[in-house]
Design a protein around this motif. Structure first.
Motif, short mmCIF file in Angstrom:
data_model
loop_
_atom_site.label_atom_id
_atom_site.label_comp_id
_atom_site.label_asym_id
_atom_site.label_seq_id
_atom_site.Cartn_x
_atom_site.Cartn_y
_atom_site.Cartn_z
N LEU B 38 0.83 -1.21 0.00
CA LEU B 38 0.00 0.00 0.00
C LEU B 38 0.86 1.26 0.00
N THR B 41 2.42 1.80 -3.39
CA THR B 41 1.48 2.20 -4.44
C THR B 41 1.01 3.62 -4.27
N ILE B 42 0.66 4.01 -3.04
CA ILE B 42 -0.04 5.28 -2.85
C ILE B 42 0.92 6.46 -2.71
N VAL B 91 -1.62 -1.45 -8.23
CA VAL B 91 -2.94 -1.47 -7.57
C VAL B 91 -3.48 -2.89 -7.49
N CYS B 94 -1.93 -4.80 -4.63
CA CYS B 94 -2.55 -4.48 -3.34
C CYS B 94 -3.87 -5.23 -3.18
N ILE B 95 -4.68 -5.19 -4.24
CA ILE B 95 -6.00 -5.82 -4.13
C ILE B 95 -5.88 -7.32 -3.88
N ILE B 98 -4.75 -8.01 -0.26
CA ILE B 98 -5.77 -7.79 0.78
C ILE B 98 -6.84 -8.88 0.71
N LEU B 99 -7.22 -9.24 -0.52
CA LEU B 99 -8.18 -10.34 -0.64
C LEU B 99 -7.59 -11.62 -0.07
#
Lengths: 219, 180
Positions: B38, B41-42, B91, B94-95, B98-99
């Motif tokens: 995260l 990425t951010i 992105v 990250c997804i 988290i999943l």
């Protein structure tokens, strides 16, 4: 009394348009644009008379915070004269069609100093009495993506997918209850057997298909 | 007889404690991987010089003592399609990660004894793949010939996250569920 009023109103209505035929000019109210882009400022008019050959359009510009206007465009006698000394030299172009009552101009490569009010004045002889109309130009800088948007997008996608997975899972269980998927049924049967040793009820009729299916899942 | 039982209980307790510590470590590894992904990425700090801190989303420029948030330059030395590829794959990483943590927790409760956490491993492996794609593209395409400047903390964190997610996915593929 009534007939007198009716006659008077007819006469007045008949007279009024003749004397105060005013030209009505239309521009936008406000225009937004990005730095470096082009913007078209439109100007049009309404007049009771036919469009004459001596129709004129003129644009003036008043910067934000200033009291003086500067003339930047004039169209008369069939020829367009653009700004060649002022703030818009080499950036102004006439894109209108006077015969169709369109006196629009195009400003290219906008800068921050172009913020201000543009006034269009059109005259259609003999219809010359009218009020010029103004359009306000606001020039913005491009705003890049903010961190909050990215974070929000990631969180949104994750939550959406989670909801989707949970919905699919419960849908599968619902379908299992109706014995559509035998795979899940055999797994559930095994779980019940592991959980409580006494209840042999649902398991004993061991179908060969179920045994084969459970063998497949284990392998 | 009593001593035997006592010994058995002691080893059982030790076993449970070891299991819990292992579980906590795996969980912590996954969470740290997510946090690193995260941040990489951010935050906007893949490449830095004395006056700029730039990245895949925007650029911070130091002007007159103030940091201004500006747009990335466009041109042949900053290809838009590769930039969007880096953005999209980071992105996605990250997804997936988290999943993966949610899937791991779900599998903890629904797996049968002796089975492996394959689905969690798959999610972590996909996250590892995506962040590897993002970091590789960035390394190969952007800032190749710029001498003044260095790679910022987001770039470094991206590669560390790649390593952590790789280790995490291997762990999930190897681990078996011990207790019901």
């Amino acid at each position: 009394m009534l007939t007198f009023l009716a006659l008077a109103s007819v006469v007045l209505l008949g007279i009024v348009p003749e004397q105060s035929q005013a030209i009505v000019i239309y521009t936008g109210w406000e225009r937004h644009a990005l730095v470096g882009s082009d913007i078209r400022l439109s100007c049009s008019f309404f007049s009771w008379r036919w469009t004459s050959e001596d129709v004129t359009f003129s644009w003036t510009y008043r910067p934000d915070g200033s009291r003086d206007s500067i003339s930047i465009f004039h169209y008369t006698g069939g020829a367009a004269y653009v700004d060649n000394k002022g703030p818009f030299r080499d950036r102004l172009e006439f894109v209108g069609n006077p015969s169709r009552r369109d006196g629009s101009i195009l400003i290219k490569n906008l800068e921050f100093s172009d913020n201000g009010t543009f006034t269009c004045d059109a005259k259609n002889p003999p219809d010359i009495v009218g009020r010029p109309s103004s359009v306000r130009l606001l020039v913005f800088e491009k705003v890049p993506i903010q961190a909050g948007v990215i974070t929000g997008a990631i969180i949104g996608v994750v939550l959406g997918l989670l909801v989707l997975i949970v919905v699919i899972y419960y849908l599968m269980r619902f379908l299992v209850a109706r014995r559509v998927f035998s795979l899940s049924v055999s797994k559930h049967g095994k779980k019940k057997k592991e959980g409580s040793q006494q209840r042999q009820g649902p398991v004993p009729p061991a179908d060969p298909s179920k045994v084969a299916a459970s063998a497949v899942t284990r392998g | 007889m009593m001593e035997e039982l006592h010994l058995k209980r002691q080893t059982a307790v030790k076993h449970t404690v070891i299991m819990l510590i292992l579980l906590g470590a795996i969980f912590a590894l996954h969470i740290i991987g997510i946090i690193l992904l995260l941040v990489a990425t951010i935050d906007n700090a893949w490449w830095m010089t004395d006056t700029i801190s730039t990245d895949v989303w925007a650029r911070w420029i130091l002007q007159n003592g103030k940091w201004n948030y500006t747009d990335l330059p466009e041109g042949s030395h900053y290809p838009q399609d590769y930039l969007q590829a880096v953005q999209a794959s980071s992105v996605l990483a990250c997804i997936f990660s988290i999943l993966g943590i949610f899937v791991f927790v779900a599998q903890l409760f629904t797996l049968n004894k002796g089975q492996r956490f394959t689905i969690s491993g798959i999610f972590q492996f996909l996250a590892c793949l995506c962040i590897m794609i993002a970091a590789s593209i960035y390394t190969d395409i952007f800032h190749r010939n710029e001498a003044n400047g260095w790679y910022g903390h987001c770039f470094i964190l991206a590669w560390i996250a790649f390593a952590l997610t790789f280790i995490s996915s291997i762990t999930y593929f190897v681990l078996r569920k011990k207790t019901a």
